[in-house]
Motif scaffolding. Structure first.
Motif, PDB file in Angstrom:
ATOM      1  N   ILE A   1       0.843  -1.191   0.000  1.00  0.00           N
ATOM      2  CA  ILE A   1       0.000   0.000   0.000  1.00  0.00           C
ATOM      3  C   ILE A   1       0.880   1.243   0.000  1.00  0.00           C
ATOM      4  CG2 ILE A   1      -1.806   1.279   1.221  1.00  0.00           C
ATOM      5  CD1 ILE A   1      -2.662  -1.360   2.496  1.00  0.00           C
ATOM      6  N   GLU A   2       0.625   2.163  -0.926  1.00  0.00           N
ATOM      7  CA  GLU A   2       1.353   3.425  -0.945  1.00  0.00           C
ATOM      8  C   GLU A   2       0.766   4.378   0.084  1.00  0.00           C
ATOM      9  OE1 GLU A   2       1.341   5.087  -4.833  1.00  0.00           O
ATOM     10  OE2 GLU A   2       2.823   3.672  -5.619  1.00  0.00           O
ATOM     11  N   THR A   3       1.623   5.156   0.707  1.00  0.00           N
ATOM     12  CA  THR A   3       1.190   6.180   1.655  1.00  0.00           C
ATOM     13  C   THR A   3       1.657   7.541   1.156  1.00  0.00           C
ATOM     14  OG1 THR A   3       3.182   5.741   2.961  1.00  0.00           O
ATOM     15  CG2 THR A   3       1.159   4.628   3.633  1.00  0.00           C
ATOM     16  N   PRO A   4       1.030   8.641   1.618  1.00  0.00           N
ATOM     17  CA  PRO A   4       1.336   9.966   1.082  1.00  0.00           C
ATOM     18  C   PRO A   4       2.786  10.390   1.293  1.00  0.00           C
ATOM     19  CG  PRO A   4      -0.728   9.997   2.300  1.00  0.00           C
ATOM     20  CD  PRO A   4      -0.102   8.671   2.570  1.00  0.00           C
ATOM     21  N   MET A   5       3.322  11.142   0.346  1.00  0.00           N
ATOM     22  CA  MET A   5       4.634  11.756   0.486  1.00  0.00           C
ATOM     23  C   MET A   5       4.533  13.143   1.119  1.00  0.00           C
ATOM     24  SD  MET A   5       7.332  10.088  -0.349  1.00  0.00           S
ATOM     25  CE  MET A   5       7.745   8.525  -1.103  1.00  0.00           C
ATOM     26  N   LEU A   6       3.423  13.823   0.905  1.00  0.00           N
ATOM     27  CA  LEU A   6       3.206  15.151   1.455  1.00  0.00           C
ATOM     28  C   LEU A   6       2.243  15.044   2.634  1.00  0.00           C
ATOM     29  CD1 LEU A   6       2.756  17.160  -1.866  1.00  0.00           C
ATOM     30  CD2 LEU A   6       4.827  16.936  -0.486  1.00  0.00           C
ATOM     31  N   ALA A   7       2.721  15.405   3.821  1.00  0.00           N
ATOM     32  CA  ALA A   7       1.889  15.245   5.012  1.00  0.00           C
ATOM     33  C   ALA A   7       2.288  16.280   6.055  1.00  0.00           C
ATOM     34  CB  ALA A   7       2.054  13.829   5.575  1.00  0.00           C
ATOM     35  N   LYS A   8       1.676  16.199   7.224  1.00  0.00           N
ATOM     36  CA  LYS A   8       2.046  17.075   8.333  1.00  0.00           C
ATOM     37  C   LYS A   8       3.379  16.638   8.923  1.00  0.00           C
ATOM     38  CE  LYS A   8      -2.552  18.432   9.984  1.00  0.00           C
ATOM     39  NZ  LYS A   8      -3.438  18.452  11.161  1.00  0.00           N
ATOM     40  N   SER A   9       4.049  17.599   9.523  1.00  0.00           N
ATOM     41  CA  SER A   9       5.283  17.287  10.227  1.00  0.00           C
ATOM     42  C   SER A   9       4.947  16.601  11.542  1.00  0.00           C
ATOM     43  CB  SER A   9       6.072  18.572  10.500  1.00  0.00           C
ATOM     44  OG  SER A   9       7.255  18.285  11.202  1.00  0.00           O
TER      45      SER A   9
ATOM     46  N   GLN B   1       9.873  10.922   7.034  1.00  0.00           N
ATOM     47  CA  GLN B   1      11.099  10.235   7.449  1.00  0.00           C
ATOM     48  C   GLN B   1      10.885   8.726   7.434  1.00  0.00           C
ATOM     49  OE1 GLN B   1      13.191  11.813  10.848  1.00  0.00           O
ATOM     50  NE2 GLN B   1      12.164  13.782  10.662  1.00  0.00           N
ATOM     51  N   SER B   2       9.658   8.322   7.612  1.00  0.00           N
ATOM     52  CA  SER B   2       9.225   6.928   7.453  1.00  0.00           C
ATOM     53  C   SER B   2       7.697   6.983   7.433  1.00  0.00           C
ATOM     54  CB  SER B   2       9.728   6.038   8.592  1.00  0.00           C
ATOM     55  OG  SER B   2       8.942   6.234   9.748  1.00  0.00           O
TER      56      SER B   2
ATOM     57  N   VAL C   1       9.687   1.886   0.344  1.00  0.00           N
ATOM     58  CA  VAL C   1       9.345   3.305   0.406  1.00  0.00           C
ATOM     59  C   VAL C   1      10.593   4.185   0.435  1.00  0.00           C
ATOM     60  CG1 VAL C   1       9.236   3.212   2.926  1.00  0.00           C
ATOM     61  CG2 VAL C   1       7.988   5.001   1.721  1.00  0.00           C
ATOM     62  N   ARG C   2      10.459   5.365  -0.168  1.00  0.00           N
ATOM     63  CA  ARG C   2      11.482   6.389  -0.072  1.00  0.00           C
ATOM     64  C   ARG C   2      11.279   7.181   1.216  1.00  0.00           C
ATOM     65  NH1 ARG C   2      15.834   5.816  -2.871  1.00  0.00           N
ATOM     66  NH2 ARG C   2      16.179   8.039  -3.224  1.00  0.00           N
ATOM     67  N   CYS C   3      12.375   7.420   1.932  1.00  0.00           N
ATOM     68  CA  CYS C   3      12.336   8.181   3.179  1.00  0.00           C
ATOM     69  C   CYS C   3      13.294   9.370   3.070  1.00  0.00           C
ATOM     70  CB  CYS C   3      12.734   7.291   4.359  1.00  0.00           C
ATOM     71  SG  CYS C   3      11.630   5.878   4.595  1.00  0.00           S
ATOM     72  N   PHE C   4      12.972  10.442   3.773  1.00  0.00           N
ATOM     73  CA  PHE C   4      13.737  11.687   3.667  1.00  0.00           C
ATOM     74  C   PHE C   4      14.075  12.194   5.062  1.00  0.00           C
ATOM     75  CE2 PHE C   4      10.771  11.185   0.202  1.00  0.00           C
ATOM     76  CZ  PHE C   4      11.521  11.446  -0.931  1.00  0.00           C
ATOM     77  N   ARG C   5      15.346  12.488   5.299  1.00  0.00           N
ATOM     78  CA  ARG C   5      15.770  13.021   6.591  1.00  0.00           C
ATOM     79  C   ARG C   5      16.778  14.136   6.353  1.00  0.00           C
ATOM     80  NH1 ARG C   5      16.322   7.515  10.347  1.00  0.00           N
ATOM     81  NH2 ARG C   5      14.184   6.846  10.011  1.00  0.00           N
ATOM     82  N   ASP C   6      16.455  15.302   6.879  1.00  0.00           N
ATOM     83  CA  ASP C   6      17.327  16.466   6.703  1.00  0.00           C
ATOM     84  C   ASP C   6      18.398  16.435   7.793  1.00  0.00           C
ATOM     85  OD1 ASP C   6      18.513  18.816   6.086  1.00  0.00           O
ATOM     86  OD2 ASP C   6      16.836  20.111   6.660  1.00  0.00           O
ATOM     87  N   GLU C   7      19.443  15.657   7.550  1.00  0.00           N
ATOM     88  CA  GLU C   7      20.532  15.540   8.502  1.00  0.00           C
ATOM     89  C   GLU C   7      21.854  15.465   7.759  1.00  0.00           C
ATOM     90  OE1 GLU C   7      19.863  12.011  10.744  1.00  0.00           O
ATOM     91  OE2 GLU C   7      19.833  10.712   9.008  1.00  0.00           O
ATOM     92  N   ASP C   8      22.934  15.652   8.489  1.00  0.00           N
ATOM     93  CA  ASP C   8      24.254  15.639   7.864  1.00  0.00           C
ATOM     94  C   ASP C   8      24.538  14.262   7.279  1.00  0.00           C
ATOM     95  OD1 ASP C   8      24.590  18.228   8.670  1.00  0.00           O
ATOM     96  OD2 ASP C   8      25.649  17.704  10.513  1.00  0.00           O
ATOM     97  N   PRO C   9      25.106  14.203   6.057  1.00  0.00           N
ATOM     98  CA  PRO C   9      25.414  12.905   5.439  1.00  0.00           C
ATOM     99  C   PRO C   9      26.430  12.128   6.268  1.00  0.00           C
ATOM    100  CG  PRO C   9      25.536  14.692   3.836  1.00  0.00           C
ATOM    101  CD  PRO C   9      25.435  15.327   5.180  1.00  0.00           C
ATOM    102  N   ARG C  10      26.268  10.802   6.304  1.00  0.00           N
ATOM    103  CA  ARG C  10      27.229   9.925   6.960  1.00  0.00           C
ATOM    104  C   ARG C  10      27.499   8.763   6.018  1.00  0.00           C
ATOM    105  NH1 ARG C  10      23.404  10.226  11.216  1.00  0.00           N
ATOM    106  NH2 ARG C  10      23.012   7.980  11.085  1.00  0.00           N
ATOM    107  N   ALA C  11      28.472   7.941   6.399  1.00  0.00           N
ATOM    108  CA  ALA C  11      28.843   6.820   5.531  1.00  0.00           C
ATOM    109  C   ALA C  11      27.678   5.863   5.324  1.00  0.00           C
ATOM    110  CB  ALA C  11      30.032   6.080   6.122  1.00  0.00           C
TER     111      ALA C  11
ATOM    112  N   PHE D   1      16.670   7.810   1.124  1.00  0.00           N
ATOM    113  CA  PHE D   1      17.046   6.399   1.029  1.00  0.00           C
ATOM    114  C   PHE D   1      15.782   5.555   0.929  1.00  0.00           C
ATOM    115  CE2 PHE D   1      16.664   7.711   5.394  1.00  0.00           C
ATOM    116  CZ  PHE D   1      15.952   6.695   6.012  1.00  0.00           C
ATOM    117  N   THR D   2      15.968   4.292   0.600  1.00  0.00           N
ATOM    118  CA  THR D   2      14.840   3.374   0.452  1.00  0.00           C
ATOM    119  C   THR D   2      14.880   2.334   1.566  1.00  0.00           C
ATOM    120  OG1 THR D   2      14.921   3.624  -1.945  1.00  0.00           O
ATOM    121  CG2 THR D   2      13.699   1.728  -1.098  1.00  0.00           C
TER     122      THR D   2
END
Length: 478
Positions: free
Chosen positions: A165-173, A197-198, A218-228, A234-235
């Motif tokens: 099941i797909e879930t929304p990409m645009l939502a409340k924080s 973020q998930s 699912v694609r997830c998005f986190r506004d944080e400093d890149p690490r190894a 990321f998926t």
């Protein structure tokens, strides 16, 4: 126009005598004056093309104008390579195609780097011409593996009755572990959507709605400093199940892991996979994702260190810290300069204030410690340290004195670096482990737990007020 009949990784010795048409990129070009050879490449592999001026002069003349990364189509007859000219490294290495006709589909400028030498090219250069970087067989193989893993996972979950099941990409924080990426709303000024973020919130909605079993790649998005091991997007595979316990989740997914490794790599993964508590992982390896392909456990020697006269150690213990380290087998080969410049600088990047060290040396038939700080430890204490680390002659003991969290943060990557540098494991080997019993809270060293908890409550209440205000304005929230 010549229309392709086979791909460049398909033809074998049993195809000899067939007339075929191949199309792809010119991977390499060799002009021997008389005969001209191409290695033609597509996503499935390489096939050698031969242009003979005596048999097909027009095709040979045209071939001499071609350069690498040009796109061509070629028609010819499959034949065996000459005796001793086979290439065992290629699946198509026993055959070649004797070209009768060729079309140039597209020319190309000289690329900024060679496909075969891309590993030696700066990453910035490769990413600036990403479409060329993606032509590399290694990158094509990774894309293929990713596709196969995704398909295996989908088929596995489907057979077990899960719905995708797909879930929304645009939502409340919502409160998460990192900052959100925000997307401004066009219709409602000063209002923003947050990228997930998930899909945790939506998973919970689905469960209380009676969906029962669901999964999502699912694609997830986190506004944080890149690490190894983390980047901004990321998926991940997200799964939710109703009426189950921990063993159900672990049992289901270790079967999936074994299936993927068997299907993709041909490697048998023994199940059930071993389990380790979070505390054991942190104590022995300093991290919740330990590399178990080699045995180099961290050891706490605070009880020994506090009896010494070395102030760096005794002061750390008095302040409630820890003296902890590891023993690198064969690490005695490191010079003092290597230790102080390479290893000390390495742990410094992870916040360590210093790195103490001992080399284990055999003197007069008895193992002892050799270091500039040995004088602060009695013979008995030295022997206790050797026994605690189970150290042998020519081993290197490395120690950090700090808070437990800081020591683990530096020792865990140091352990992995030493394991690689000293060739303590086979890079092709896999060793799986489930880490269980994670703590619900993490102690905040900068302030008391109660204060940290109160602050968290204040943040949540503030977030609730913001969301109520956003709702009154009939907008999606900040």
């Amino acid at each position: 126009m010549l229309k392709r009949t086979h791909n460049c990784g398909q033809l074998r010795l049993e195809d000899a005598g067939k007339k075929v048409i191949l199309a792809g990129w010119v991977h390499s070009y060799r002009d021997h004056g008389n005969l001209v050879f191409f290695d033609l490449r597509d996503r499935e592999g390489l096939t050698q093309l031969v242009f003979n001026p005596e048999k097909c002069p027009d095709a040979h003349k045209l071939a001499r104008t071609v350069r690498t990364e040009w796109v061509i189509a070629a028609q010819g007859v499959v034949g065996p390579r000459g005796q001793g000219l086979e290439n065992p490294k290629l699946p198509t290495g026993q055959i070649e195609v004797n070209v009768e006709q060729m079309e140039i589909l597209n020319t190309a400028k000289t690329p900024p780097f060679e496909i075969d030498n891309a590993d030696k090219t700066a990453e910035e250069t490769r990413l600036a011409s990403r479409y060329i970087d993606l032509r590399r067989p290694q990158m094509q193989q990774r894309l293929k593996i990713r596709h196969r893993v995704t398909k295996l996972a989908r088929d596995y979950y489907d057979k077990l009755g899960f719905w995708e099941i797909e879930t929304p990409m645009l939502a409340k924080s919502t409160p998460e572990g990192a900052r959100d990426f925000l997307v401004p709303s066009r219709l409602m000024r000063n209002c923003f959507y947050a990228l997930p973020q998930s899909p945790q919130l939506f998973k919970q909605i689905l469960m209380v709605s009676g969906v029962d079993k669901y999964f999502q790649i699912v694609r997830c998005f986190r506004d944080e400093d890149p690490r190894a091991d983390r980047q901004a997007e990321f998926t991940q595979i997200d799964v939710e199940m109703s009426f189950i316990d921990t063993n159900d989740v672990i049992g289901l997914h270790e079967v999936l892991i074994a299936k993927i490794w068997k299907e993709i790599l041909g490697i048998e993964v023994k199940t059930p996979i071993r389990r380790m508590t979070y505390k054991q992982a942190a104590d022995d390896y300093g991290i919740d994702r330990p590399d178990l392909r080699f045995d180099m456990k961290l050891r706490d020697i605070s009880d020994i260190a506090k009896q010494s006269t070395f102030k760096v150690f005794t002061s750390a213990v008095e302040k409630g810290g820890i003296v902890k380290g590891l023993c690198a087998p064969g690490g005695g080969k490191y010079s003092r300069s290597d230790i102080e410049k390479t290893l000390t600088d390495f742990v410094g990047d992870y916040g360590a204030k210093g790195l103490a060290w001992f080399k284990v040396k055999n003197e007069n038939g008895k193992s002892g410690l050799n270091s500039s700080i040995t004088k602060f430890f009695s013979q008995e204490q030295q022997q206790q340290i050797i026994e605690r680390f189970v150290a042998k002659d020519d081993d290197l003991i490395l120690i950090i004195a700090d808070t437990e969290k800081a020591a683990n943060k530096a020792l865990a990557p140091l352990r992995c670096k030493l394991g690689k540098d000293l060739n303590l494991y086979d890079p092709a080997q896999f060793e799986f482990v489930w880490i269980v019993d994670f703590p619900l809270f993490e102690w905040n060293q900068d302030e008391h737990f109660k204060e940290a908890g109160t602050r968290a409550v204040r943040v949540l209440l503030k977030g609730a007020r913001i969301r109520r205000s956003a709702a009154r304005r009939n907008c999606p929230g900040p």
